[in-house]
Design an enzyme around this catalytic site. Structure first.
Site, PDB file in Angstrom:
ATOM      1  N   ASP A  30      12.942  -1.959  -8.482  1.00  0.00           N
ATOM      2  CA  ASP A  30      12.970  -1.192  -7.236  1.00  0.00           C
ATOM      3  C   ASP A  30      14.008  -0.069  -7.367  1.00  0.00           C
ATOM      4  O   ASP A  30      15.101  -0.273  -7.899  1.00  0.00           O
ATOM      5  CB  ASP A  30      13.320  -2.100  -6.050  1.00  0.00           C
ATOM      6  CG  ASP A  30      13.006  -1.454  -4.715  1.00  0.00           C
ATOM      7  OD1 ASP A  30      12.076  -1.919  -4.039  1.00  0.00           O
ATOM      8  OD2 ASP A  30      13.692  -0.473  -4.347  1.00  0.00           O
ATOM      9  N   HIS A  46      -5.572  -0.995  -5.511  1.00  0.00           N
ATOM     10  CA  HIS A  46      -4.968  -0.472  -4.287  1.00  0.00           C
ATOM     11  C   HIS A  46      -5.587  -1.103  -3.042  1.00  0.00           C
ATOM     12  O   HIS A  46      -6.783  -1.016  -2.833  1.00  0.00           O
ATOM     13  CB  HIS A  46      -5.134   1.050  -4.187  1.00  0.00           C
ATOM     14  CG  HIS A  46      -4.555   1.604  -2.915  1.00  0.00           C
ATOM     15  ND1 HIS A  46      -3.320   2.198  -2.863  1.00  0.00           N
ATOM     16  CD2 HIS A  46      -5.024   1.599  -1.641  1.00  0.00           C
ATOM     17  CE1 HIS A  46      -3.053   2.548  -1.607  1.00  0.00           C
ATOM     18  NE2 HIS A  46      -4.078   2.193  -0.854  1.00  0.00           N
ATOM     19  N   ASN A  87       6.075  -7.188   2.971  1.00  0.00           N
ATOM     20  CA  ASN A  87       6.107  -6.636   4.322  1.00  0.00           C
ATOM     21  C   ASN A  87       4.729  -6.105   4.719  1.00  0.00           C
ATOM     22  O   ASN A  87       4.055  -5.462   3.904  1.00  0.00           O
ATOM     23  CB  ASN A  87       7.135  -5.501   4.391  1.00  0.00           C
ATOM     24  CG  ASN A  87       8.546  -5.985   4.091  1.00  0.00           C
ATOM     25  OD1 ASN A  87       8.952  -7.051   4.552  1.00  0.00           O
ATOM     26  ND2 ASN A  87       9.297  -5.220   3.304  1.00  0.00           N
ATOM     27  N   GLY A  93       8.905  -3.319   8.157  1.00  0.00           N
ATOM     28  CA  GLY A  93       9.662  -2.703   7.073  1.00  0.00           C
ATOM     29  C   GLY A  93       8.829  -2.201   5.918  1.00  0.00           C
ATOM     30  O   GLY A  93       9.378  -1.783   4.897  1.00  0.00           O
ATOM     31  N   HIS A  98       0.807   0.211  -0.414  1.00  0.00           N
ATOM     32  CA  HIS A  98       0.081  -0.345  -1.558  1.00  0.00           C
ATOM     33  C   HIS A  98       0.671  -1.745  -1.717  1.00  0.00           C
ATOM     34  O   HIS A  98       1.884  -1.877  -1.921  1.00  0.00           O
ATOM     35  CB  HIS A  98       0.304   0.523  -2.806  1.00  0.00           C
ATOM     36  CG  HIS A  98      -0.342   0.012  -4.062  1.00  0.00           C
ATOM     37  ND1 HIS A  98      -1.190   0.795  -4.835  1.00  0.00           N
ATOM     38  CD2 HIS A  98      -0.237  -1.175  -4.703  1.00  0.00           C
ATOM     39  CE1 HIS A  98      -1.594   0.079  -5.889  1.00  0.00           C
ATOM     40  NE2 HIS A  98      -1.020  -1.112  -5.833  1.00  0.00           N
ATOM     41  N   HIS A 100       2.403  -5.052  -2.415  1.00  0.00           N
ATOM     42  CA  HIS A 100       3.402  -5.393  -3.429  1.00  0.00           C
ATOM     43  C   HIS A 100       4.266  -6.550  -2.942  1.00  0.00           C
ATOM     44  O   HIS A 100       4.473  -6.715  -1.741  1.00  0.00           O
ATOM     45  CB  HIS A 100       4.296  -4.190  -3.763  1.00  0.00           C
ATOM     46  CG  HIS A 100       4.976  -3.587  -2.574  1.00  0.00           C
ATOM     47  ND1 HIS A 100       4.337  -2.729  -1.714  1.00  0.00           N
ATOM     48  CD2 HIS A 100       6.232  -3.720  -2.087  1.00  0.00           C
ATOM     49  CE1 HIS A 100       5.171  -2.367  -0.749  1.00  0.00           C
ATOM     50  NE2 HIS A 100       6.325  -2.964  -0.943  1.00  0.00           N
TER      51      HIS A 100
END
Ligand code: AMP
Ligand code: ZN
Length: 114
Positions: A30, A46, A87, A93, A98, A100
């Protein structure tokens, strides 16, 4: 999908710090780490989040979740524990639409999450 930052990362159009890749998932560090280990497990397909997920995606999401755990173990966090977060929606948040999983480890975590 066009204009999706994670699709662009997966295609190599935007640089990232990749830690793992296979035919179904792409795992990166990240850019704004919230813990000593903060990885993002990106399914290559996606879709935005669980509300946009079809029955066809169940195996992929389960695979991404299992691999997140496997990577946590490989990184040495089996004993200390780790958190896998996903999230759904801006109010929760989500900032990149996409799907994850966040894999967070290396510090104490509070409950309930903020
Ligand atoms: P979320 O807010 O759950 O949608 O998570 C999106 C995450 O993507 C955030 O933790 C961001 O720090 C992270 N992020 C955004 N852009 C990038 C990038 N170019 N490379 C790596 N991580 C990113
Ligand atoms: Zn995408």
């Amino acid at each position: 999908m066009e204009n999706c930052i994670f699709c662009k990362i997966i295609k190599g159009e935007i640089p990232s710090k990749k830690v793992y890749e296979d035919d179904r998932i792409f795992v990166i560090e990240d850019i704004g780490p919230q813990a000593p280990l903060h990885l993002l497990v990106l399914p290559k397909k996606h879709f935005a989040n669980c509300l946009d997920m079809t029955a066809e995606d169940e195996a992929l999401v389960g695979y991404a979740y299992r691999k997140a755990g496997e990577i946590a173990v490989q990184k040495g966090y089996a004993e200390s524990g780790f958190r896998i977060v996903q999230n759904n929606g801006e109010g929760a948040g989500q900032s990149v639409f996409h799907i994850h999983f966040h894999l967070l480890a290396g510090r104490d975590f509070t409950w309930p999450p903020g």
